[in-house]
Design an enzyme around this catalytic site. Structure first.
Site, PDB file in Angstrom:
ATOM      1  N   GLU A   1       0.824  -1.199   0.000  1.00  0.00           N
ATOM      2  CA  GLU A   1       0.000   0.000   0.000  1.00  0.00           C
ATOM      3  C   GLU A   1       0.870   1.266   0.000  1.00  0.00           C
ATOM      4  O   GLU A   1       0.653   2.182  -0.775  1.00  0.00           O
ATOM      5  CB  GLU A   1      -0.887  -0.037   1.257  1.00  0.00           C
ATOM      6  N   ASP A   2       1.855   1.305   0.892  1.00  0.00           N
ATOM      7  CA  ASP A   2       2.554   2.559   1.148  1.00  0.00           C
ATOM      8  C   ASP A   2       3.979   2.645   0.604  1.00  0.00           C
ATOM      9  O   ASP A   2       4.651   3.651   0.797  1.00  0.00           O
ATOM     10  CB  ASP A   2       2.620   2.812   2.671  1.00  0.00           C
TER      11      ASP A   2
END
Ligand code: MN
Length: 722
Positions: free
Chosen positions: A90-91
Site C-alpha cells: 500500500e505505502d
C-alpha cells in the site's frame, strides 16, 4: 522520541518492539521461523524507512505492534510475517511478486488481501464502505488470517487514534463500532470486541465516555464491600460442596453499560447496581453442580437461567448464565463455564492457534466460521449490489437482533429472543390480541417459540383468543408488553364475569335451572339482599372467588332470601366439572406448590380475589381444602391443550463426573426446557437434586422419566407434588 533515544543511547522503540515480538514468538515457534520473521521485519523497516507515523514513531512500529498482538494469540509464522509486512504494498514501492519470491505465496497473498481492504478504507461514502465490507468477507473466506490481521491492524490504529483530527477520529470510530466490532463478535473474539468497543466509544463520544468513567470510579469504592462479601460467600459454599473453582468479580465495560442505558432507558445506577461474577471450573459436569450450589446459596430469579453449554451461541460461545437475588436484595449475575470455554470465549476463532495442543473442539469454531462465510458467499452471489449484500450481512452481524418475514414478504426487525407474540404485536395490536399459535416455515409452533432470523412467520389468530398474562413472562418488546397489559386491564373484569357466569350456570344446571330463566324480580331481590349493585358485579365476584357459586345458586333455588346455606349443605353432586384449557389467563392459575400438568387429576380452589387456583389431586394443600369441604370445585383438563407447563422432579444420582451433565442433556434431548436446578444435598456417593422442567403433558413427562430411569447413574426419580 527517536532523537532522544539516540542521545541517551537506549534502544529505539522499534528495536524494543522487535525484541518483545521475538520473545513471544520463541514460546511457540522454531528459531528458523523466527529468523524468517526478523527477515520480514528488516525488509519492511527498510521499505518504510523515512516514514513517520502521526504519533512520531517510525512507521514500522505500527506493523510490529500488530504482529505482537497476533503473536499473543499464537498466530503462525506466515500470519506474523504478513502482519509485519501488511502495509508495504500500500505505502511503498514493493511489489507482490517481490514478496512472493522472498517470503512465499502465502505471505504474498495475505498481504495482497489486506492491501485491497485498506484501499477502500479511505472512501467515505456508504457504497464504498459497503464494498469494503464485501471485500473483507471475500478475503476472509479465502483465508481467515486476513481478518485476524485486519482486526489487529484496526485495534492498533484505534489505540493511536488520539493524534488524528476529531472529524476523522469520529468517522473511524463509527466504522469500527459498525463493522469491525460485529465481525469480532461473530468470530467469537470477545477480548478484541471489548477493546474495539471501548476505544470506539471513547473516540466517538469522548464526553459521555469520561462522565461514565468517572461515575464508575466513584461507585467502585462503595461496591467493594458487597463484592467481597458475595465473593467469599460463593467461594465458601463451593468449598463446602468440594467444588474446585475460580471465582472472579466482573466489571462491565463502559460501552456495554452505555448500550444498556440507551436500550432499556435506565439510569447509570440501575445498570451499575448489578454485581457480576464468573466461576470457572474444569468440567462441564462441575458447571452444573456449581449452578446447583449457587442456586442453593441465593435464590435464582425465575426465567433468567440460560444454558449456553447445551445450546451454544452461533459464534460457539458456551456458558451457563443465571441471575440471583443476593444480600440486601441486590441482583447478582453469574456466568459458569470451564476454563477451556473461557479461553475460547475470549479469543474465538483465534483460539485454534492459541490452544493448538488440544483437540477438535476449537477447530470446530473455525469450521463454524467457515460455514458462516460460505453462507455469506452464497448471499453475495445473489445480491444485486454491495448495499444489498450489506443489508444481508447485517442480519448476520447483529446477533442481538432477529429479522423475520411476514407471509407477504415484509421484513420485521425484532430484538433477540423475541417470541411469536412479539412478532404478532409488531404486525398489529389486533393480531397480538388474538393470536393462538403460528406456522414458522410451515411448521406449527407454540406462541412462546423464539424467532430465528430468516424465517417466515404466519400468525394464526382466533376470534375467541385473548392475551394471556403468562405471555408477559417471555415477551421482550415494549409494544407486546403494553399491548398485553392494556388488554388485560380491561379484560380481567370481563373475564371474571364470564367465568362467574360459567360457574353459576353450572351450579344452576345441576339443580335443573338456568340463569336466563330466573325472573328479573327474583334476581333483583337477591342482589338487594346481598347488597350487590348489579348482576355483572355479582358474576365478577363469583369469578374472582369472592363468592361461592353453589351458595348463590342455592339461594336462587330456595326462592327465599332469608338464610344463607350452611357450609355442610354444600356437598352436592356437581355433574359436569369445569374444563380447564390452560389459557384462561388471570382468573384461573396453576398452583406453584404441586405444578399440575395436562393429564393430571386436578382440583380447583377458590382463592378470594384471585379466582381459581388449580391444584394436583395429591397436593397436600388441596387435601386440606377438601377436608374443609369448602372453596373447592371439580375441574378437568379440556381437550387439545397447548403450551408448556412446569413440573418438579426429585432426582437421586450417583455423585460422579459427568452425571448431572448426562441428566441434563437427556432432558434437553426430549425437547424439555430446564427452568431450574437446585442441589438439595450431596455426599461422596449420592447427589440429591431438584429440577424444574417444562413439559407438554403427562405423557411427555413419562417419556422423560422413563429415559432418565434407563441411565445407570440415576438411582431414584420422583415427581414432587408439594
Ligand atoms: Mn496498518
Amino acid at each position: 522520541m527517536v532523537e532522544l533515544a539516540e542521545k541517551i543511547n537506549i534502544e529505539l522503540p522499534q528495536d524494543k518492539l522487535l525484541r518483545q515480538l521475538c520473545t513471544i514468538l520463541s514460546r511457540y515457534l522454531h528459531q528458523s521461523q523466527i529468523d524468517e520473521v526478523i527477515h520480514a521485519y528488516e525488509f519492511g523497516a527498510n521499505a518504510h524507512a523515512g516514514q513517520i507515523r502521526k504519533t512520531g514513531e517510525a512507521y514500522i512500529c505500527h506493523p510490529l505492534s500488530v504482529a505482537i498482538y497476533l503473536a499473543e494469540m499464537r498466530m503462525d509464522a506466515q500470519g506474523i510475517m504478513a502482519a509485519v509486512l501488511h502495509d508495504v504494498l500500500e505505502d511503498t514501492d514493493v511489489t507482490k511478486s517481490e514478496l512472493q519470491q522472498l517470503f512465499g505465496e502465502d505471505v504474498a497473498e495475505l498481504v495482497d488481501g489486506l492491501t485491497k481492504l485498506s484501499k477502500i478504507d479511505n472512501k467515505p461514502h456508504d457504497e464504498a464502505q459497503a464494498e469494503n465490507v464485501r471485500k473483507m468477507i471475500l478475503a476472509m473466506a479465502d483465508d481467515l488470517r486476513v481478518i485476524l490481521v485486519k482486526l489487529a491492524d484496526r485495534l492498533h490504529n484505534m489505540q493511536t487514534l488520539d493524534v488524528m483530527k476529531s472529524k476523522k477520529k469520529q468517522r473511524i470510530a463509527k466504522e469500527t463500532l459498525d463493522i469491525y466490532v460485529p465481525i469480532a463478535n461473530r468470530l467469537g473474539m470477545n477480548d478484541m470486541r471489548r477493546q474495539l468497543q471501548s476505544l470506539g466509544f471513547y473516540n466517538l463520544y469522548p464526553m459521555r465516555f469520561r462522565i461514565l468513567q468517572k461515575a464508575l470510579k466513584k461507585i467502585r469504592g462503595n461496591r467493594k464491600e458487597v463484592v467481597d462479601t458475595v465473593e467469599s460467600a460463593i467461594k465458601n459454599r463451593l468449598i463446602e460442596n468440594q467444588l474446585n473453582c475460580e471465582v472472579t468479580g466482573r466489571e462491565k465495560n463502559l460501552y456495554s453499560i452505555y448500550q444498556k442505558m440507551l436500550k432499556k432507558r435506565i439510569s447509570f445506577s440501575d445498570v451499575a447496581d448489578i454485581y457480576a461474577f464468573r466461576i470457572c471450573c474444569d468440567t462441564v459436569d462441575t458447571c452444573y453442580r456449581v449452578l446447583g450450589a449457587v442456586h442453593n446459596l441465593y435464590s435464582p430469579v425465575p426465567g433468567r437461567f440460560k444454558d449456553y453449554i447445551a445450546l451454544p451461541k452461533a459464534n460457539g460461545y458456551q456458558s451457563l448464565h443465571t441471575l440471583l437475588i443476593g444480600p440486601y436484595g441486590l441482583p447478582i449475575e453469574i456466568q459458569i463455564r470451564t476454563h477451556q470455554m473461557h479461553q475460547v470465549s475470549e479469543s474465538g476463532i483465534a483460539s485454534h492457534w492459541l490452544y493448538k495442543s488440544d483437540d477438535e473442539k476449537k477447530s470446530t469454531l473455525q469450521d463454524l466460521a467457515h460455514e458462516w462465510l460460505r453462507d455469506l458467499l452464497e448471499i453475495q452471489k445473489s445480491a444485486g449490489n454491495p448495499l444489498e449484500f450489506i443489508d444481508n450481512l447485517k442480519i448476520d452481524l447483529y446477533p442481538q437482533e432477529v429479522f423475520v418475514f411476514t407471509p407477504q414478504g415484509n421484513i420485521i426487525k425484532l430484538p433477540r429472543n423475541a417470541s411469536v407474540v412479539d412478532f404478532a404485536y409488531a404486525v398489529h395490536t389486533d393480531i397480538g390480541n388474538s393470536c393462538i399459535s403460528a406456522r414458522i416455515d410451515k411448521q406449527l409452533v407454540p406462541l412462546q417459540t423464539k424467532l430465528e432470523t430468516g424465517t417466515t412467520i404466519d400468525v394464526i389468530t382466533a376470534e375467541w383468543a385473548r392475551p394471556n398474562p403468562l405471555w408477559l413472562n417471555y415477551v421482550v418488546t415494549a409494544k407486546a408488553r403494553s399491548g398485553i397489559r392494556n388488554f388485560l386491564k380491561h379484560f380481567k373484569q370481563q373475564e371474571a364475569i364470564d367465568l362467574g357466569k360459567r360457574l353459576l350456570e353450572k351450579e344452576l344446571n345441576s339443580m335443573d335451572m338456568s340463569l336466563d330463566k330466573i325472573p328479573e324480580a327474583h334476581l333483583k331481590n337477591l342482589l338487594e339482599a346481598l347488597e350487590i349493585p348489579s348482576k355483572d358485579i355479582l358474576l365478577e365476584e363469583i369469578g374472582l372467588g369472592n363468592r361461592m357459586p353453589f351458595l348463590i345458586a342455592k339461594r336462587i333455588s330456595q326462592n327465599n332470601m332469608q338464610e344463607a346455606v350452611k357450609l355442610e349443605d354444600a356437598e352436592h353432586n356437581q355433574k359436569s366439572p369445569l374444563l380447564i384449557k390452560g389459557t384462561e389467563g388471570m382468573v384461573v392459575t396453576l398452583a406453584k406448590c404441586c405444578h399440575p400438568i395436562p393429564g393430571d387429576p386436578i382440583l380447583g380452589y377458590f382463592n378470594p380475589g384471585r379466582g381459581i387456583v388449580v391444584h394436583h389431586h395429591e397436593c397436600r394443600n388441596s387435601k386440606d381444602s377438601r377436608i374443609k369441604k369448602t372453596n373447592w370445585l371439580d375441574v378437568e383438563w379440556g381437550q387439545d391443550i397447548a403450551g408448556e407447563y412446569p413440573v418438579e422432579i426429585h432426582l437421586e444420582i450417583l455423585n460422579r463426573q459427568g452425571a448431572l451433565a448426562t441428566v441434563i442433556s437427556t432432558i434437553s434431548s426430549l425437547k424439555s426446557n430446564i427452568e431450574n436446578i437446585q442441589v438439595i444435598s450431596q455426599d461422596d456417593s449420592i447427589s440429591v437434586d431438584q429440577v424444574i422442567l417444562s413439559v407438554k403433558d403427562r405423557v411427555h413427562l413419562a417419556n422423560i422419566i422413563r429415559k432418565l430411569k434407563k441411565l445407570s447413574i440415576v438411582l431414584k426419580i420422583t415427581r414432587t407434588k408439594a
